[in-house]
Design an enzyme around this catalytic site. Structure first.
Site, PDB file in Angstrom:
ATOM      1  N   THR A  15       0.538  -1.379  -0.129  1.00  0.00           N
ATOM      2  CA  THR A  15      -0.156   0.654   0.269  1.00  0.00           C
ATOM      3  C   THR A  15       0.710   1.507   0.106  1.00  0.00           C
ATOM      4  OG1 THR A  15      -1.501   0.639   0.628  1.00  0.00           O
ATOM      5  CG2 THR A  15      -0.315   0.151   2.740  1.00  0.00           C
ATOM      6  N   THR A  62      -8.961  -1.610   1.244  1.00  0.00           N
ATOM      7  CA  THR A  62      -8.819  -1.943   0.235  1.00  0.00           C
ATOM      8  C   THR A  62      -9.301  -3.545  -0.323  1.00  0.00           C
ATOM      9  OG1 THR A  62      -7.240  -2.251  -1.547  1.00  0.00           O
ATOM     10  CG2 THR A  62      -6.369  -1.918   0.396  1.00  0.00           C
ATOM     11  N   LYS A  66     -13.957  -4.483   0.210  1.00  0.00           N
ATOM     12  CA  LYS A  66     -14.310  -3.169   0.072  1.00  0.00           C
ATOM     13  C   LYS A  66     -16.219  -3.881   0.102  1.00  0.00           C
ATOM     14  CE  LYS A  66     -11.729  -0.702  -2.631  1.00  0.00           C
ATOM     15  NZ  LYS A  66     -11.033   0.005  -4.674  1.00  0.00           N
ATOM     16  N   GLY A 127     -14.564  -4.134 -19.056  1.00  0.00           N
ATOM     17  CA  GLY A 127     -13.677  -4.796 -16.947  1.00  0.00           C
ATOM     18  C   GLY A 127     -16.009  -4.939 -16.485  1.00  0.00           C
ATOM     19  N   ALA A 128     -15.751  -5.530 -15.593  1.00  0.00           N
ATOM     20  CA  ALA A 128     -17.544  -5.025 -14.957  1.00  0.00           C
ATOM     21  C   ALA A 128     -16.750  -4.937 -13.035  1.00  0.00           C
ATOM     22  CB  ALA A 128     -18.698  -5.461 -15.162  1.00  0.00           C
ATOM     23  N   GLU A 154     -20.111 -12.093 -20.111  1.00  0.00           N
ATOM     24  CA  GLU A 154     -21.371 -10.377 -20.797  1.00  0.00           C
ATOM     25  C   GLU A 154     -22.578 -10.197 -19.651  1.00  0.00           C
ATOM     26  OE1 GLU A 154     -22.181 -11.413 -24.707  1.00  0.00           O
ATOM     27  OE2 GLU A 154     -24.196  -9.809 -24.981  1.00  0.00           O
ATOM     28  N   THR A 155     -23.454 -10.887 -19.121  1.00  0.00           N
ATOM     29  CA  THR A 155     -24.352 -10.378 -18.329  1.00  0.00           C
ATOM     30  C   THR A 155     -23.925  -9.778 -17.431  1.00  0.00           C
ATOM     31  OG1 THR A 155     -23.361 -12.744 -16.967  1.00  0.00           O
ATOM     32  CG2 THR A 155     -25.259 -12.761 -18.616  1.00  0.00           C
ATOM     33  N   LYS A 156     -22.645  -9.436 -16.539  1.00  0.00           N
ATOM     34  CA  LYS A 156     -22.424  -8.623 -15.046  1.00  0.00           C
ATOM     35  C   LYS A 156     -22.760  -7.303 -15.774  1.00  0.00           C
ATOM     36  CE  LYS A 156     -19.005 -11.369 -12.886  1.00  0.00           C
ATOM     37  NZ  LYS A 156     -17.307 -10.790 -12.633  1.00  0.00           N
ATOM     38  N   LEU A 215      -6.912   1.780 -15.346  1.00  0.00           N
ATOM     39  CA  LEU A 215      -6.679   1.808 -14.400  1.00  0.00           C
ATOM     40  C   LEU A 215      -5.571   1.459 -13.222  1.00  0.00           C
ATOM     41  CD1 LEU A 215      -9.736   2.245 -14.781  1.00  0.00           C
ATOM     42  CD2 LEU A 215     -10.479   1.393 -12.445  1.00  0.00           C
TER      43      LEU A 215
HETATM   44  P1  NDP Z   1     -12.535  -7.126  -9.734  1.00  0.00           P
HETATM   45  O1  NDP Z   1     -11.803  -8.515  -9.037  1.00  0.00           O
HETATM   46  O2  NDP Z   1     -13.431  -7.284  -8.563  1.00  0.00           O
HETATM   47  O3  NDP Z   1     -13.036  -6.466 -11.578  1.00  0.00           O
HETATM   48  C1  NDP Z   1     -12.353  -7.408 -11.970  1.00  0.00           C
HETATM   49  C2  NDP Z   1     -12.282  -7.454 -13.916  1.00  0.00           C
HETATM   50  O4  NDP Z   1     -11.696  -7.472 -14.195  1.00  0.00           O
HETATM   51  C3  NDP Z   1     -13.788  -8.350 -14.156  1.00  0.00           C
HETATM   52  O5  NDP Z   1     -14.506  -7.351 -14.778  1.00  0.00           O
HETATM   53  C4  NDP Z   1     -13.108  -9.380 -14.435  1.00  0.00           C
HETATM   54  O6  NDP Z   1     -13.972  -9.885 -15.315  1.00  0.00           O
HETATM   55  C5  NDP Z   1     -12.156  -8.767 -14.829  1.00  0.00           C
HETATM   56  N1  NDP Z   1     -10.717  -9.289 -16.044  1.00  0.00           N
HETATM   57  C6  NDP Z   1     -10.339 -10.429 -14.935  1.00  0.00           C
HETATM   58  N2  NDP Z   1      -8.647 -10.929 -16.002  1.00  0.00           N
HETATM   59  C7  NDP Z   1      -9.499 -10.929 -17.201  1.00  0.00           C
HETATM   60  C8  NDP Z   1      -8.573 -11.100 -18.246  1.00  0.00           C
HETATM   61  N3  NDP Z   1      -7.915 -11.916 -18.420  1.00  0.00           N
HETATM   62  N4  NDP Z   1      -9.858 -10.291 -19.256  1.00  0.00           N
HETATM   63  C9  NDP Z   1     -10.760 -10.047 -19.515  1.00  0.00           C
HETATM   64  N5  NDP Z   1     -11.112  -9.336 -18.269  1.00  0.00           N
HETATM   65  C10 NDP Z   1     -10.862  -9.800 -17.270  1.00  0.00           C
HETATM   66  O7  NDP Z   1     -11.425  -5.608  -9.908  1.00  0.00           O
HETATM   67  P2  NDP Z   1     -11.409  -4.349  -9.394  1.00  0.00           P
HETATM   68  O8  NDP Z   1     -13.450  -3.730 -10.248  1.00  0.00           O
HETATM   69  O9  NDP Z   1     -10.931  -4.476  -7.875  1.00  0.00           O
HETATM   70  O10 NDP Z   1      -9.987  -4.105  -9.942  1.00  0.00           O
HETATM   71  C11 NDP Z   1      -9.961  -4.285 -11.507  1.00  0.00           C
HETATM   72  C12 NDP Z   1      -8.894  -2.739 -11.673  1.00  0.00           C
HETATM   73  O11 NDP Z   1      -8.778  -1.929 -11.394  1.00  0.00           O
HETATM   74  C13 NDP Z   1      -7.531  -3.332 -11.717  1.00  0.00           C
HETATM   75  O12 NDP Z   1      -6.057  -3.712 -12.380  1.00  0.00           O
HETATM   76  C14 NDP Z   1      -7.093  -3.043  -9.690  1.00  0.00           C
HETATM   77  O13 NDP Z   1      -6.036  -2.771  -9.906  1.00  0.00           O
HETATM   78  C15 NDP Z   1      -7.378  -1.427 -10.485  1.00  0.00           C
HETATM   79  N6  NDP Z   1      -8.052  -0.476  -9.585  1.00  0.00           N
HETATM   80  C16 NDP Z   1      -7.333   1.074  -9.237  1.00  0.00           C
HETATM   81  C17 NDP Z   1      -7.292   1.864  -8.324  1.00  0.00           C
HETATM   82  C18 NDP Z   1      -6.681   2.647  -8.846  1.00  0.00           C
HETATM   83  O14 NDP Z   1      -6.665   3.812  -7.398  1.00  0.00           O
HETATM   84  N7  NDP Z   1      -6.033   3.402  -8.926  1.00  0.00           N
HETATM   85  C19 NDP Z   1      -8.424   1.901  -7.505  1.00  0.00           C
HETATM   86  C20 NDP Z   1      -9.100   0.474  -7.396  1.00  0.00           C
HETATM   87  C21 NDP Z   1      -8.569  -0.923  -8.820  1.00  0.00           C
HETATM   88  P3  NDP Z   1     -14.782 -11.408 -15.357  1.00  0.00           P
HETATM   89  O15 NDP Z   1     -15.968 -10.438 -14.851  1.00  0.00           O
HETATM   90  O16 NDP Z   1     -15.544 -11.950 -16.594  1.00  0.00           O
HETATM   91  O17 NDP Z   1     -14.508 -12.070 -14.183  1.00  0.00           O
END
Ligand code: NDP
EC number: 1.1.1.25
Length: 273
Positions: A15, A62, A66, A127-128, A154-156, A215
């Site tokens: 962190t 974090t 969350k 991403g979702a 896709e559904t998400k 992100l």
């Molecule tokens: P989640 O675990 O909640 O969501 C992950 C998402 O990524 C899902 O939609 C998942 O799809 C998708 N995913 C994972 N791997 C793949 C892949 N190989 N190909 C396609 N899609 C993929 O994660 P978070 O939302 O918490 O975090 C997302 C990103 O944001 C991370 O990189 C995190 O480090 C970053 N982040 C940055 C912050 C900042 O302050 N800069 C704050 C918070 C997050 P599926 O639904 O199909 O599994």
């Protein structure tokens, strides 16, 4: 008396929050102590209550807590409510207030720091997961022309579009549906880059975009940013600005003072090469 704050996560060794909040406190003359706490995976609420009892005034939250922080709160602000997740708690007596500053931090970074207005723009968010859920309300508040959310599952994405439909023009889809579509701003909200992976985004989707935003932060030129660079996108950014901006919003919520973010962002920025 020194007021106590902390970030809680597991793992937490990576962190940057104590450094960011320490810099904010020094710059604004606020007397705070800010620690990192490694929360127990099965006793998150005990850890929060112990921190409150010891005089804690607020916490950043974090991964992976969350959703648990959201459930623990006695009051939730609308952004946290719609995201179903919180990244900041404030304690006042028996009250545990929850907000989610990830999305407003991202919006501030894109608009104030990078100079791209969302109003009237066509946005693609891939991403979702939790971070995207937190970003949608702040995005839609800026009145973009359209926000498309595309996700591997896709559904998400479709569910998210339905949930936020009352707040602006939104669509949810899978990656295959993006063929032939063009956007002004493309945001990678997947966690693919954390594993060095590239989401199945058609390369031509990035052509004509003005900004590609990742992100994840501190990873240099990720596969997504490289794809954008090869497609000729003129501005690439990672999530370091989002991280610092969400911290600034939490600091303002806790302390009533908004710190300047520029110096901290500059210090933390790793070149995108
Ligand atoms: P989640 O675990 O909640 O969501 C992950 C998402 O990524 C899902 O939609 C998942 O799809 C998708 N995913 C994972 N791997 C793949 C892949 N190989 N190909 C396609 N899609 C993929 O994660 P978070 O939302 O918490 O975090 C997302 C990103 O944001 C991370 O990189 C995190 O480090 C970053 N982040 C940055 C912050 C900042 O302050 N800069 C704050 C918070 C997050 P599926 O639904 O199909 O599994």
């Amino acid at each position: 008396m020194t007021d106590k704050y902390a970030v809680i996560g597991n793992p937490i060794g990576h962190t940057k929050s104590p450094m960011i909040h320490g810099s904010f406190a020094e710059a604004t003359g606020q007397d705070i102590d800010y620690q990192a706490i490694e929360g127990s995976l099965d006793r998150f609420s005990d850890d929060v209550h112990a921190f409150r009892k010891a005089g804690g005034r607020g916490m950043n939250v974090t991964a992976p807590f969350k959703l648990q922080a959201y459930a623990l709160a006695t009051e939730r602000l609308e952004r946290a409510e719609l995201a179903g997740a919180t990244n900041a708690l404030k304690f006042e007596g028996d009250r545990i207030m929850a907000d989610n500053f990830d999305g407003v931090g991202l919006t501030n970074d894109i608009q104030r720091n990078l100079g791209f207005l969302l109003k009237g723009s066509r946005m693609l968010v891939i991403g979702a997961g939790g971070a995207v859920r937190g970003a949608l309300l702040p995005f839609l508040a800026q009145q973009p022309k359209l926000v498309v959310v595309a996700n591997r599952t896709e559904t998400k994405a479709i569910d998210l579009a339905r949930q936020f439909a009352g707040h602006g023009d939104m669509q949810g889809c899978g990656y295959d549906d993006l063929a032939g579509e063009r956007f002004d701003i493309v945001i990678n909200g997947t966690s693919a880059s954390l594993k060095g992976e590239l989401p199945p985004l058609p390369a031509e989707t990035l052509q004509g975009a003005r900004l590609a935003y990742e992100l994840a932060y501190g990873k240099g030129l990720t596969p997504f940013l490289r794809l954008a660079q090869n497609a000729g996108v003129p501005k690439l950014a990672d999530g370091v600005g989002m991280l610092v901006e969400q911290a600034a919003e939490a600091f303002l919520w806790w302390r009533g003072v908004r710190p300047d973010t520029r110096a901290v962002i500059d210090r933390m920025t790793i070149p995108l090469v």
